[in-house]
Design an enzyme around this catalytic site. Structure first.
Site, mmCIF file in Angstrom:
data_model
loop_
_atom_site.group_PDB
_atom_site.id
_atom_site.type_symbol
_atom_site.label_atom_id
_atom_site.label_comp_id
_atom_site.label_asym_id
_atom_site.label_seq_id
_atom_site.Cartn_x
_atom_site.Cartn_y
_atom_site.Cartn_z
ATOM 1 N N LYS A 242 -4.336 -0.152 1.652
ATOM 2 C CA LYS A 242 -5.523 -0.476 2.450
ATOM 3 C C LYS A 242 -6.662 0.512 2.202
ATOM 4 O O LYS A 242 -7.832 0.128 2.187
ATOM 5 C CB LYS A 242 -5.163 -0.494 3.938
ATOM 6 C CG LYS A 242 -4.307 -1.685 4.317
ATOM 7 C CD LYS A 242 -4.103 -1.750 5.817
ATOM 8 C CE LYS A 242 -3.403 -3.040 6.207
ATOM 9 N NZ LYS A 242 -3.137 -3.128 7.644
ATOM 10 N N LYS B 53 1.413 -14.391 0.934
ATOM 11 C CA LYS B 53 2.043 -14.542 2.235
ATOM 12 C C LYS B 53 1.079 -15.251 3.201
ATOM 13 O O LYS B 53 -0.138 -15.023 3.140
ATOM 14 C CB LYS B 53 2.361 -13.130 2.746
ATOM 15 C CG LYS B 53 3.066 -13.053 4.067
ATOM 16 C CD LYS B 53 3.349 -11.594 4.395
ATOM 17 C CE LYS B 53 3.756 -11.446 5.838
ATOM 18 N NZ LYS B 53 4.050 -10.085 6.220
ATOM 19 N N LYS C 236 -3.673 -15.238 8.463
ATOM 20 C CA LYS C 236 -4.893 -15.828 9.011
ATOM 21 C C LYS C 236 -6.116 -15.408 8.200
ATOM 22 O O LYS C 236 -7.016 -16.196 7.967
ATOM 23 C CB LYS C 236 -5.046 -15.397 10.471
ATOM 24 C CG LYS C 236 -6.232 -16.055 11.112
ATOM 25 C CD LYS C 236 -6.143 -16.099 12.590
ATOM 26 C CE LYS C 236 -7.355 -16.868 13.101
ATOM 27 N NZ LYS C 236 -7.491 -16.879 14.508
#
Ligand code: SF4
Length: 332
Positions: free
Chosen positions: A111, A193, A196
């Site tokens: 990240k 995967k 949202k």
């Protein structure tokens, strides 16, 4: 009774990936363990996020857990920021957390590469996760493979804290992983995967029409170009996998035969899947709509969950601070 803790990000409505990969297992665990399920909104701010949506997403996620079958009479369902001891214990645990371990976390490295300026909270994320679990002195944590490294760090933090502050009788248990059998659920695009943020999901509250509209373009066996081409279900990583979760065994057997023989087209196959999915999700959708129509009831459930969670959390923090040598305050 052994205790289970697990958390979920406030990404809004639950989708079938969350449900199949985690929440269905939580529903089963609540009958065998003292269970706490938490919407981890404090974690959500460690990465750039929309502050105008955080509260509604937290509420929707919490109510979604209840609609999906978590019984608030049996399990404790709550929102992380309603229990301030999560942040307090996190700070206390930083005293035994090695910086190098945090920098080595795969999720941090992944990240942080995507950000120009890395917030310190992103580095601290696993310490907060350790605090979430250790605050309730949980014995078991249901984890997918992507969280195994964080749980191992939690165990190390507990071990280090016990060695330093509670060497004779370890106070913080080292939690065990409860590995779920559910595999990773691929998104409808078949590329990554279900998530949202990638817009490749079906939420648990989608209407029958919305489910069909999302399923219709979903990825199938790439070798099946024409209706007359035979297919291979094991290469149909989205639709056939969802059949395995939503369709009865006789339908799954029928899919295998009709796919390999080109006995039906992919749209026929998807229509059968859509009908089974709609039937399975209908009760969850109805419960969600009922909860949304009565916001006061949802607020009461979350307030009760926070009160029950906080009773445990306060006791743990009091014991931890006592062993760390803090001067007790009048409110402790
Ligand atoms: S018939 Fe069904 S299982 Fe076979 S490729 Fe098409 S969608 Fe997939």
């Amino acid at each position: 009774m052994p205790r289970v803790f697990s958390g979920i990000q406030p990404s809004g409505e639950l989708h079938i990936g969350n449900w199949l990969g985690a929440v269905r297992n939580w529903v089963a665990l609540q009958h065998r363990f003292d269970s706490l399920y938490c919407v981890v909104d404090l974690h959500a701010i460690t990465f750039p996020y929309d502050a105008t949506l955080l509260s509604s997403r937290s509420r929707d996620m919490a109510l979604g857990l209840i609609a999906a079958g978590i019984d608030p009479e049996r399990a404790i369902v709550f929102v992380q920021s309603h229990v301030p001891e999560h942040a307090e214990l996190q700070w206390l645990l930083t005293s035994v957390t090695p910086l190098g371990e945090l920098e080595r976390m795969t999720q941090f490295k992944d990240k942080s590469q995507r950000l120009d300026s890395v917030p310190a909270g992103l580095l601290q994320y696993p310490v907060l996760q350790a605090a979430d679990i250790l605050l309730y002195r949980a014995d078991l944590v249901p984890v997918g493979e992507d969280q195994a490294q964080h749980l191992e760090l939690t165990r190390e933090i507990a071990r280090r804290w016990n060695q330093r502050y509670s060497p004779d009788a370890p106070y913080l248990p080292e939690p065990e992983a409860q590995h779920t059998t559910a595999r990773r659920i691929l998104g409808l695009d078949g590329q990554a995967k279900m998530s949202k943020s990638l817009n490749n999901t079906i939420s648990l509250t989608e209407s029958p029409e919305e489910i069909w509209n999302k399923l219709r373009p979903a990825m199938t066996d790439p070798a099946r170009v024409k209706r007359t081409d035979p297919g291979e279900p094991t290469k149909c990583l989205v639709v056939f996998d969802l059949h395995r979760h939503f369709s009865p065994p006789e339908t799954i057997a029928e899919v295998e035969v009709k796919c390999r023989s080109a006995g039906w087209g992919c749209l026929d196959c998807k229509r059968v899947l859509a009908d089974n999915m709609i039937a399975t999700l209908a009760p969850i959708r109805e419960r969600t709509l009922a909860l949304r129509s009565d916001p006061a009831r949802g607020d009461d459930i979350l307030a009760d969950g926070a009160t029950r969670a906080r009773a445990i959390a306060r006791e743990t923090v009091r014991e931890v601070k006592d062993r760390m040598g803090f001067l007790p305050g009048r409110s402790d």
